[in-house]
Design an enzyme around this catalytic site. Structure first.
Site, mmCIF file in Angstrom:
data_model
loop_
_atom_site.group_PDB
_atom_site.id
_atom_site.type_symbol
_atom_site.label_atom_id
_atom_site.label_comp_id
_atom_site.label_asym_id
_atom_site.label_seq_id
_atom_site.Cartn_x
_atom_site.Cartn_y
_atom_site.Cartn_z
ATOM 1 N N SER A 143 7.950 0.327 -0.238
ATOM 2 C CA SER A 143 8.160 1.546 0.533
ATOM 3 C C SER A 143 8.405 1.149 1.981
ATOM 4 C CB SER A 143 6.916 2.446 0.433
ATOM 5 O OG SER A 143 6.888 3.399 1.468
ATOM 6 N N TYR A 157 -2.404 3.498 1.511
ATOM 7 C CA TYR A 157 -1.044 3.348 0.997
ATOM 8 C C TYR A 157 -0.271 2.315 1.806
ATOM 9 C CZ TYR A 157 3.583 4.647 -0.740
ATOM 10 O OH TYR A 157 4.834 4.627 -1.311
#
Length: 263
Positions: A143, A157
């Protein structure tokens, strides 16, 4: 011509979103597949879609952070097909509470287990087969949060995605001498069900500017179909239009919200 005909791939987090699109894209190129995800019903739906293009699709419901599951998936696929060519570590999740001050220990462990521990466990299981074959490809879906921490992703995250980048580099450092290569796919905002986990899910008008899961599936196929002598170490994909997160965050704080992630 099916570019992955005869090859065997494992895809984690394959039930929805990017994982489902990756599975279908690989199936279209003729790969035999093992699909792994927690939710059996949605996993079966993804497997049915993939079987429209490839008759060899097996579904393995379970948690990617379960070492016994990783062992079983790899063992059964190797016993059936005699090879493991591609592993796509795609499984990922996030939690509602994301800030350092409000994320619980359970939140942290869930994200880390799904996003990075699962990748470690499955990679560890495929490596002996790939080493013996003298070739193999591990594709890690990361990501933009792995490039730069952000309030939208949150502390766990972002940490897990930075760890994925380091993990990918370690695979290449240690395994290239065995003919094994690792690639990072780094998507920007993509319209997937994971967006609904955000404290403030994007509005419909924001979602239409995002990438589609199929865009990530196509990127995985591109990386996976390069010849053995070509290593694509990193692919960064972003939407043409990008939201101004800094402005959104300042406006959100000005409204009186505190200790809540941007999205």
């Amino acid at each position: 011509m099916l570019r992955l005909h005869g090859q065997v791939a494992i895809v984690t987090g394959a039930s929805t979103g990017m994982g489902r699109a990756i599975a279908v894209a690989l199936a279209r190129e003729g790969a035999a597949l093992a699909l792994v995800a927690r939710t059996e019903k949605r996993l079966d739906e993804a497997a049915a879609l993939a079987r429209e293009h490839s008759g060899e699709v097996l579904a393995f419901p379970g948690d990617v952070a379960d070492d016994l599951l990783a062992r079983r998936v790899v063992r059964e696929m190797f016993d059936r097909f005699g090879r493991i060519d591609i592993l796509v570590n795609n499984a990922g999740t996030n939690t509602f509470h994301r800030n350092l001050a409000d994320a619980s220990v359970a939140d942290w462990q869930l994200v880390m287990n799904t996003n990075i521990t699962g990748a470690f466990l499955f990679t560890r299981q495929v490596l002996p087969h790939m080493r013996k074959a003298g070739r193999g490809h591990i594709i890690n879906v990361s990501s933009g949060a792995g490039l730069q921490p952000g309030t939208s992703g949150g502390v766990a995250y972002c940490a897990s995605k930075h760890a994925m980048h380091s993990f990918n580099g370690s695979i290449n450092l240690e395994e290239r001498r065995h003919g094994i290569k690792a690639s990072l796919i780094i998507p920007g905002e993509t319209d997937t069900p994971n967006l609904d986990l955000r404290p403030r899910p994007p509005a419909p008008e924001d979602r239409v500017t995002m990438m589609r899961p199929e865009d990530i599936g196509n990127a995985v196929v591109y990386v996976a179909t390069q010849p053995d002598h070509v290593a694509v170490e990193m692919v960064v994909i972003t939407p043409t239009r990008k939201r101004n997160y800094a402005a959104d965050y300042e406006r959100y704080v000005a409204e009186g919200h505190t200790n809540v992630p941007l999205d």
